[in-house]
Design an enzyme around this catalytic site. Sequence first.
Site, PDB file in Angstrom:
ATOM      1  N   HIS A 103       0.821  -1.208   0.000  1.00 23.69           N
ATOM      2  CA  HIS A 103       0.000   0.000   0.000  1.00 23.69           C
ATOM      3  C   HIS A 103       0.859   1.263   0.000  1.00 23.69           C
ATOM      4  O   HIS A 103       0.549   2.232  -0.676  1.00 23.69           O
ATOM      5  CB  HIS A 103      -0.924  -0.026   1.226  1.00 23.69           C
ATOM      6  CG  HIS A 103      -2.025   0.975   1.169  1.00 23.69           C
ATOM      7  ND1 HIS A 103      -3.123   0.823   0.356  1.00 23.69           N
ATOM      8  CD2 HIS A 103      -2.202   2.138   1.833  1.00 23.69           C
ATOM      9  CE1 HIS A 103      -3.931   1.849   0.514  1.00 23.69           C
ATOM     10  NE2 HIS A 103      -3.393   2.672   1.400  1.00 23.69           N
ATOM     11  N   HIS A 111     -10.390   2.739  -1.362  1.00 25.10           N
ATOM     12  CA  HIS A 111     -10.602   2.450   0.056  1.00 25.10           C
ATOM     13  C   HIS A 111     -11.444   1.185   0.164  1.00 25.10           C
ATOM     14  O   HIS A 111     -12.476   1.156   0.831  1.00 25.10           O
ATOM     15  CB  HIS A 111     -11.256   3.647   0.765  1.00 25.10           C
ATOM     16  CG  HIS A 111     -10.503   4.067   1.984  1.00 25.10           C
ATOM     17  ND1 HIS A 111     -11.086   4.586   3.101  1.00 25.10           N
ATOM     18  CD2 HIS A 111      -9.181   4.012   2.271  1.00 25.10           C
ATOM     19  CE1 HIS A 111     -10.169   4.857   4.007  1.00 25.10           C
ATOM     20  NE2 HIS A 111      -9.000   4.520   3.527  1.00 25.10           N
ATOM     21  N   HIS A 150     -10.777  -2.207   1.200  1.00 26.35           N
ATOM     22  CA  HIS A 150     -10.853  -3.076   2.373  1.00 26.35           C
ATOM     23  C   HIS A 150     -11.569  -2.428   3.551  1.00 26.35           C
ATOM     24  O   HIS A 150     -12.443  -3.054   4.150  1.00 26.35           O
ATOM     25  CB  HIS A 150      -9.456  -3.570   2.754  1.00 26.35           C
ATOM     26  CG  HIS A 150      -8.957  -4.647   1.829  1.00 26.35           C
ATOM     27  ND1 HIS A 150      -7.805  -5.357   2.048  1.00 26.35           N
ATOM     28  CD2 HIS A 150      -9.465  -5.120   0.679  1.00 26.35           C
ATOM     29  CE1 HIS A 150      -7.625  -6.223   1.058  1.00 26.35           C
ATOM     30  NE2 HIS A 150      -8.613  -6.088   0.220  1.00 26.35           N
ATOM     31  N   GLN A 167      -7.674  10.525  11.077  1.00 28.99           N
ATOM     32  CA  GLN A 167      -7.995  11.335   9.905  1.00 28.99           C
ATOM     33  C   GLN A 167      -7.818  12.827  10.163  1.00 28.99           C
ATOM     34  O   GLN A 167      -7.587  13.256  11.291  1.00 28.99           O
ATOM     35  CB  GLN A 167      -9.445  11.047   9.485  1.00 28.99           C
ATOM     36  CG  GLN A 167      -9.654   9.605   9.078  1.00 28.99           C
ATOM     37  CD  GLN A 167      -8.933   9.275   7.795  1.00 28.99           C
ATOM     38  OE1 GLN A 167      -9.303   9.732   6.731  1.00 28.99           O
ATOM     39  NE2 GLN A 167      -7.870   8.475   7.889  1.00 28.99           N
TER      40      GLN A 167
END
Lengths: 242, 734
Positions: free
Chosen positions: B41, B87, B89, B307
């Site tokens: 990733h 996004h 998974h 986030q």
Amino acid sequence: MVAYFGINAMKFGVLNFPGSNCAEDCFHVLDKVVNQPTRYFWHQETNTTDLDAIVVPGGFSYGDYLRPGAIARFAPAMDALKEFVEKGKLVIGICNGFQILTEAGLLPGSLIKNKSVKFLCQDQTIRVENAKTPFTQKFHKHELLMTPIAHNEGNYYIDDEGLAELEAHHQIIFRYASQDGTVDDSTNPNGSVSNIAGICNKSFNVLGMMPHPERNAESLLGNAQGIKVFESMILSFTNSGN
Amino acid sequence: MKPLWKEAGLTQKEYDLLLQHLGREPNPTETALYGVMWSEHCGYKNTRPLFKNFPTTGPRILQGPGENAGIVDIDDDQVITFKVESHNHPSAIAPFQGAATGVGGIIRDILAMGAKPIGVLNSLHFATPKGKGHTKWLISEVIRGIGDYGNCIGIPTIGGEVRFAETYRGNPLVNAMCVGLMNKSEIQTASAEGPGNSLMIVGNLTGRDGIGGASFASKELDETNQEDRGAVQVGDPFMEKLLIDACLEVFAKDFVVGVQDMGAAGIISSTSETASKAGNGVEIDVSLVPTREAGMSPAEIMISESQERMLLIVKQGREDEVNAIFHKWDLHAVVIGNVTNDGFLRVKEGDVTVAEIPAASLTDAPIICRVGKVPDYLSKTQSFDESSVSLPDDMNATLQKLVSSPNIASRRWVYRQYDHMVQTNTVVRPGGNTGVLRIKGTQKAVTFSTDANGRYCYLNPKEGSKIVIAEAARNHIASGALPIAVTDGLNFGNPEKPEIFYQLEQSILGISEACRVLDTPIISGNASLYNETPDQGAIYPTPVIGMAGLIKNVEHITTKPFKRAGDVVFQVGDFSNEIGASEYLEVIHGKISGDVPKIELALEKRTQDFVLNAIQKSIINSATDIGDGGLAIALTECLYETKFGASIEIPESSYRLDALLFGEAQSRFLLSVAPDNMKTFQSYAEQSNIPISKLGIVNSSGNLRVRYQGESVIEQDVTTLESMNEATFPEMMR
């Protein structure tokens, strides 16, 4: 009055809360489309003396935490806004702005979750119910306009007594309608009592509406019918001898 | 017990390399940092060698892959920047938060470039819902997550796609794209320049959410994933809105030398990437990072994917001014370290050094060169005999079935949950060929789209991928735009399997070739591999193509619906006898087989140039490409939301009637032209050596009539077709 905008220019303030994401859109229409002097009115400001009208724009003030408008009403700017209203100056609340004005007690009723319980963004026909207000005098009665809606909590609620009062005083300004002007359940997008899309206070200097007139103020974006809301405000200012 | 490095997802080879970099054994914190940074990733270790094939340069391209997003010049000193990201998974196990934070993450990539985000798009792939089960919940939660986030931050969702195939049942795809606009002078870079400058973390607090998200995204999904729910981040769109407003205010001053968003692998990836890009080092004190909870270990703080955070590299002495602006927006901006000149990433906890790693080694994950193998299924699907498929008796019933099939039905139920008009730039809304945004203060507009076709890429990875690019470009051409650049989201299975690697490699070769010929360089992208479940195996190879186009004059914006009765309907391009791999073959005959339609890129380019020139000559009243469901579906789409009908006569040919009506022959458009302009159009086509066929006339009958060889083959009331087309989603999702 600002000279380069011409005689009788109306100074607009666009109330800006954290999360007021339609503030720029309103600013653009006032500044660039109807060409009026415009400034942002920050949520912590209290001085309105230079302003002739205030727009409370749409968006998600304070993230709509708790419920839409519930936190915004405690901002310092809101006390100033109330005094501004008491002086008889014009205030228009659009979408989240309408929600804030009801939370602040400047308009009756409240806005609850859409009947579909889903966010709804689409063109919506609305019918002008009262064309004799400072916000609608450039329309004629029962004129139809296609104005976008975009909300999660646009379902206007008021009890029977309150509704009767709104009707008695001609405070219902816009109703949701079909493209041929029919007003009934099938043309009600969110479950609002009596298809109400916008109302005024008793003095007709405060308008709250769920549809977004700043989104149909330019023909490139679909139609320019919404501009007449702002033009009506300017006309009433001009006529008042300013 | 497994050694720590294995727990961290490293292979023996990788661990040996790590030892070489360090010249000693790593401590547990260092092992964890390498583990996330060398995951697929973050490190793209399987895909980087293939990316070399992509065309990434061109006269308009100011920044190709390598930054948070690419940058394209749109004249007048203005640029756009955009990127697509997956996004998948997170959305599979926590669809609302997974989708919401997917949107939030890609917006921060655009913000990190210095741009104001002006639009988001998405590409969603699900299985069709069965009854009230899991899939229906998944779809409605993903859509709600996207809407909730985009609506709240005031960025319009201007386009996207929802496609269905059984292959996505256990592994849905949720890709999000964001687009930003800025002046050339406002471009920021993700580079930690200037030793002594401060690293400031801005925005949200750092918590334990999203720990290990990057590693989680780099393995296959199985039943144990429900335990990985802690690897899914939690989004706060209001925080992001404030972050955008505050960052843009700070960027307007001359305080910031570098910006990086904190996405996958949080602080560790943002600091090591910015340091290695500048050839510098960084020193971070984790005890300075504002955390949401007490007792977080240094490794947890470094890899948390909380986030709504950004890393700013701030000029020494300007920290207080930066903080003052963030404070105005009720956000904090805290110095957590500084840029050094020794090339090391040094993590301290107070006075204690907990990790000391050459910064460049973290961002240079060892490449894995793999060899592909042609998957077995292809020999079977490629030998499919189209003549074994019998013609339907009733083309009217066939058309009705197609207009209401999930892949062709109206997406209104979806996009009306997204605010697609905020910012008041949306000229063409979702449902059109592309999302079209005007640029205030200019005559320009920009167009954006996302496109994928998993079935095509499954049945022919290389040619199918070419078609996805060509089809995307056609959408822009039909909008009146010149396609200018591409971002790619590569969604594939486990690349360690040679058959999957083959799909990946062939797809990338196809994309590269098509982008080269169609002059749409790739400026950014994302790879999501390991999209597999034990029950179903790998998903269809699904490259998602995000494309941008430029319209120099808003007068040239063209839309799908027919405009006037009496206008003449033309097909640009040729019919063919192909039905392989088509929507028609799957929906009507239940077959996912055959080869994809033939695509010849040089012809495609000439055809696109011809149509765009014709539009710019103002002789075209409506335009759309002919894609899924072929000519018949394109005709219905030009009639929806109009009061018109059309009378169509298909030219005599030797082809099957179903191929003529529903086949997906490539390089085709459906246009309408005013009778006065017909001669000009025809002679221009002749000059350009482009095949066109006059098909018929737009009329006010409200009926679609199609005749072939003197007989009526379709006669349908448009209102009926339209209500069928509109009914599918509300019914499926009820």
